[in-house]
Design an enzyme around this catalytic site. Structure first.
Site, mmCIF file in Angstrom:
data_model
loop_
_atom_site.group_PDB
_atom_site.id
_atom_site.type_symbol
_atom_site.label_atom_id
_atom_site.label_comp_id
_atom_site.label_asym_id
_atom_site.label_seq_id
_atom_site.Cartn_x
_atom_site.Cartn_y
_atom_site.Cartn_z
ATOM 1 N N CYS A 37 0.948 -1.257 0.034
ATOM 2 C CA CYS A 37 0.173 0.051 -0.002
ATOM 3 C C CYS A 37 0.780 1.439 0.053
ATOM 4 O O CYS A 37 0.249 2.598 0.103
ATOM 5 C CB CYS A 37 -0.926 0.200 1.174
ATOM 6 N N CYS A 106 8.217 9.755 5.798
ATOM 7 C CA CYS A 106 8.902 9.276 4.935
ATOM 8 C C CYS A 106 10.443 8.793 5.202
ATOM 9 O O CYS A 106 11.080 7.971 4.971
ATOM 10 C CB CYS A 106 9.098 9.833 3.507
#
Length: 131
Positions: A37, A106
């Site tokens: 995902c 991230c």
């Protein structure tokens, strides 16, 4: 940092990522993220005398994921294992000159995968390290 503004360093690591690929017969492998995902990274390391001799990464993700993965490998390359293990997402963000706040998550993937690769190396070499 304003929404979606990236530093020149971040853009440079996105456009010209360092250490991309996989090491054949790596001494350690670390994976972070979810390939189903979203952002996903695999780091492979080659270790000599407890130093990271070589490091490569493969990543699927956004500008933030690619640039932080590249910077993580740059920060770790040539370092003693424990110094590389200590690299944090803050270290990566600072080295890139900052990230937009919505992209800071991230920066977690690179250090997590790096730590897992180092732990993998240690687990594979316990008998050597105990001497």
């Amino acid at each position: 940092m304003e929404h979606n503004q990236y530093s020149q360093e971040t853009i440079d690591h996105f456009m010209n990522p360092r250490n991309v690929g996989k090491i054949e017969n790596p001494d350690g492998v670390g994976i972070a993220g979810d390939p189903e995902c979203g952002d996903y990274i695999e780091i492979t390391i080659s270790v000599k005398d407890y130093f990271i001799k070589d490091i490569k990464f493969m990543v699927h993700g956004c500008v933030g994921a690619i640039s932080t993965s590249s910077m993580t490998t740059e920060l770790a390359k040539g370092k003693p294992l424990m110094a590389a293990y200590a690299i944090s997402n803050e270290d990566v963000i600072n080295a890139l000159g900052g990230l937009p706040s919505e992209k800071e998550h991230c920066s977690l993937l690179g250090p997590i995968a790096l730590k897992k690769a180092i732990v993998d190396y240690i687990n594979k070499n316990k008998s050597i390290l105990e001497k």
